[in-house]
Design a protein around this motif. Structure first.
Motif, PDB file in Angstrom:
ATOM      1  N   UNK A  19       0.844  -1.196   0.000  1.00  7.79           N
ATOM      2  CA  UNK A  19       0.000   0.000   0.000  1.00  7.79           C
ATOM      3  C   UNK A  19       0.879   1.246   0.000  1.00  7.79           C
ATOM      4  N   UNK A  20       2.004   1.186   0.718  1.00 10.97           N
ATOM      5  CA  UNK A  20       2.932   2.312   0.729  1.00 10.97           C
ATOM      6  C   UNK A  20       3.454   2.633  -0.659  1.00 10.97           C
ATOM      7  N   UNK A  21       3.764   1.586  -1.436  1.00  9.70           N
ATOM      8  CA  UNK A  21       4.253   1.786  -2.809  1.00  9.70           C
ATOM      9  C   UNK A  21       3.145   2.377  -3.686  1.00  9.70           C
ATOM     10  N   UNK A  22       1.917   1.920  -3.474  1.00 11.55           N
ATOM     11  CA  UNK A  22       0.785   2.467  -4.231  1.00 11.55           C
ATOM     12  C   UNK A  22       0.594   3.949  -3.901  1.00 11.55           C
ATOM     13  N   UNK A  23       0.678   4.284  -2.610  1.00 10.28           N
ATOM     14  CA  UNK A  23       0.520   5.680  -2.198  1.00 10.28           C
ATOM     15  C   UNK A  23       1.591   6.560  -2.821  1.00 10.28           C
ATOM     16  N   UNK A  24       2.816   6.039  -2.851  1.00 10.55           N
ATOM     17  CA  UNK A  24       3.918   6.802  -3.453  1.00 10.55           C
ATOM     18  C   UNK A  24       3.693   6.999  -4.940  1.00 10.55           C
ATOM     19  N   UNK A  25       3.206   5.956  -5.603  1.00  7.31           N
ATOM     20  CA  UNK A  25       2.932   6.032  -7.040  1.00  7.31           C
ATOM     21  C   UNK A  25       1.869   7.094  -7.342  1.00  7.31           C
ATOM     22  N   UNK A  26       0.888   7.187  -6.435  1.00 12.03           N
ATOM     23  CA  UNK A  26      -0.232   8.114  -6.644  1.00 12.03           C
ATOM     24  C   UNK A  26       0.035   9.512  -6.092  1.00 12.03           C
ATOM     25  N   UNK A  27       1.002   9.619  -5.194  1.00 13.42           N
ATOM     26  CA  UNK A  27       1.206  10.892  -4.510  1.00 13.42           C
ATOM     27  C   UNK A  27       0.153  11.129  -3.445  1.00 13.42           C
ATOM     28  N   UNK A  28      -0.499  10.044  -2.987  1.00 10.12           N
ATOM     29  CA  UNK A  28      -1.521  10.131  -1.934  1.00 10.12           C
ATOM     30  C   UNK A  28      -0.939   9.523  -0.661  1.00 10.12           C
ATOM     31  N   UNK A  29      -0.261  10.326   0.128  1.00 11.86           N
ATOM     32  CA  UNK A  29       0.547   9.789   1.223  1.00 11.86           C
ATOM     33  C   UNK A  29      -0.266   9.130   2.322  1.00 11.86           C
ATOM     34  N   UNK A  30      -1.531   9.519   2.480  1.00 16.86           N
ATOM     35  CA  UNK A  30      -2.405   8.875   3.462  1.00 16.86           C
ATOM     36  C   UNK A  30      -3.613   8.244   2.784  1.00 16.86           C
ATOM     37  N   UNK A  31      -3.480   7.985   1.491  1.00 16.75           N
ATOM     38  CA  UNK A  31      -4.604   7.465   0.729  1.00 16.75           C
ATOM     39  C   UNK A  31      -4.950   6.033   1.085  1.00 16.75           C
ATOM     40  N   UNK A  32      -6.234   5.708   0.994  1.00 13.45           N
ATOM     41  CA  UNK A  32      -6.680   4.334   1.206  1.00 13.45           C
ATOM     42  C   UNK A  32      -6.406   3.535  -0.061  1.00 13.45           C
ATOM     43  N   UNK A  33      -6.513   2.210   0.047  1.00  7.08           N
ATOM     44  CA  UNK A  33      -6.356   1.367  -1.137  1.00  7.08           C
ATOM     45  C   UNK A  33      -7.427   1.714  -2.169  1.00  7.08           C
ATOM     46  N   UNK A  34      -8.628   1.988  -1.699  1.00  9.13           N
ATOM     47  CA  UNK A  34      -9.743   2.382  -2.576  1.00  9.13           C
ATOM     48  C   UNK A  34      -9.373   3.626  -3.375  1.00  9.13           C
ATOM     49  N   UNK A  35      -8.812   4.630  -2.715  1.00  8.62           N
ATOM     50  CA  UNK A  35      -8.445   5.878  -3.383  1.00  8.62           C
ATOM     51  C   UNK A  35      -7.294   5.656  -4.368  1.00  8.62           C
ATOM     52  N   UNK A  36      -6.305   4.861  -3.955  1.00  2.62           N
ATOM     53  CA  UNK A  36      -5.171   4.567  -4.836  1.00  2.62           C
ATOM     54  C   UNK A  36      -5.624   3.774  -6.061  1.00  2.62           C
ATOM     55  N   UNK A  37      -6.524   2.829  -5.838  1.00  2.00           N
ATOM     56  CA  UNK A  37      -7.048   2.022  -6.938  1.00  2.00           C
ATOM     57  C   UNK A  37      -7.678   2.913  -8.007  1.00  2.00           C
ATOM     58  N   UNK A  38      -8.530   3.829  -7.581  1.00  2.00           N
ATOM     59  CA  UNK A  38      -9.225   4.682  -8.542  1.00  2.00           C
ATOM     60  C   UNK A  38      -8.271   5.666  -9.218  1.00  2.00           C
ATOM     61  N   UNK A  39      -7.262   6.116  -8.500  1.00  2.00           N
ATOM     62  CA  UNK A  39      -6.273   7.028  -9.099  1.00  2.00           C
ATOM     63  C   UNK A  39      -5.494   6.295 -10.201  1.00  2.00           C
ATOM     64  N   UNK A  40      -4.993   5.106  -9.878  1.00  2.00           N
ATOM     65  CA  UNK A  40      -4.198   4.347 -10.837  1.00  2.00           C
ATOM     66  C   UNK A  40      -5.042   3.929 -12.050  1.00  2.00           C
ATOM     67  N   UNK A  41      -6.292   3.504 -11.784  1.00  2.00           N
ATOM     68  CA  UNK A  41      -7.193   3.108 -12.860  1.00  2.00           C
ATOM     69  C   UNK A  41      -7.471   4.282 -13.796  1.00  2.00           C
TER      70      UNK A  41
END
Length: 237
Positions: free
Chosen positions: A209-231
């Motif tokens: 999840x930390x790697x996903x947050x870094x990829x998205x620039x969402x440092x406290x983002x949930x998996x749900x938020x990271x998923x939608x950003x990446x998608x």
């Protein structure tokens, strides 16, 4: 060595059609990996590729020497003419399980999932939730090296979900690896070590999840938020 190494260059149901491609990852002992993605993204097709059920695949599935696995499908599958106990007895015979230990483990699992009173009944008569619990009992009885699980929370009530999560944690402590496809992102966020995000048949993102947050620039983002950003990012490419 990893329990499982998956390297799929391309695969599909027809020789001229590639449904999934560029899927490459490994599963380690005690690790729980969540496969996430939208409907039709290629999650179930990836699992079928791992199980050798795709007629057309360019790639390799490498399982560590001596390792065994259990597969839990999204929709429970049973033999019409066998009771739940006869299913368990059949597995014990095929896997050559030691009888005394098999009986002890089977009774423990049946009691744990509240199926003891139903062991001599046909699973086709069970409710959807009971059928899902029966599949879990059948998978856990062999104590495999790793599990491949497709949408395990479908049909389970909160109590059964808690039982499943506790059982998976026990198996991880034992050293079993778990590969789990799921749409339940809030639960996946809490229990998975890493995530594989499949989008339009391609492994779009892999990591914690930390790697996903870094990829998205969402440092406290949930998996749900990271998923939608990446998608969304993948859809714009």
């Amino acid at each position: 060595m990893d329990l499982l190494h998956v390297s799929i260059k391309k695969a599909g149901y027809e020789s001229n059609e590639s449904i999934i491609h560029s899927i490459d990852f490994e599963l380690q002992s005690g690790e729980l990996i969540g496969i996430i993605g939208s409907n039709g993204a290629g999650k179930s097709t990836t699992i079928k590729g791992m199980l050798g059920l795709l007629a057309h695949m360019d790639g390799s599935i490498k399982i560590k020497n001596g390792c065994t696995y259990s597969y839990i499908p999204e929709r429970p599958v049973f033999y019409d003419e066998l009771t739940l106990w006869e299913h368990l007895d059949f597995i014990a015979a095929v896997e050559e399980l030691e009888q005394e230990k098999f009986h002890s483990d089977a009774e423990r699992l049946l009691k744990k999932f509240s199926l003891q009173e139903h062991k001599h009944q046909f699973p086709q008569t069970f409710s959807k939730g009971m059928q899902q619990k029966a599949m879990l009992v059948l998978a856990f009885i062999t104590k495999p090296s790793f599990y491949i699980i497709d949408e395990p929370f479908m049909g389970l009530d909160p109590m059964a979900t808690k039982l499943l999560l506790d059982s998976l944690q026990e198996e991880r402590i034992r050293g079993a690896g778990i590969l789990m496809s799921t749409h339940v992102l809030d639960t996946a966020e809490k229990i998975c070590d890493r995530f594989l995000m499949i989008h339009h048949g391609t492994l779009t993102a892999i990591g914690t999840l930390g790697a996903f947050r870094e990829k998205c620039g969402l440092h406290n983002g949930s998996l749900f938020e990271c998923f939608h950003y990446i998608a969304g990012e993948a859809a714009d490419e």
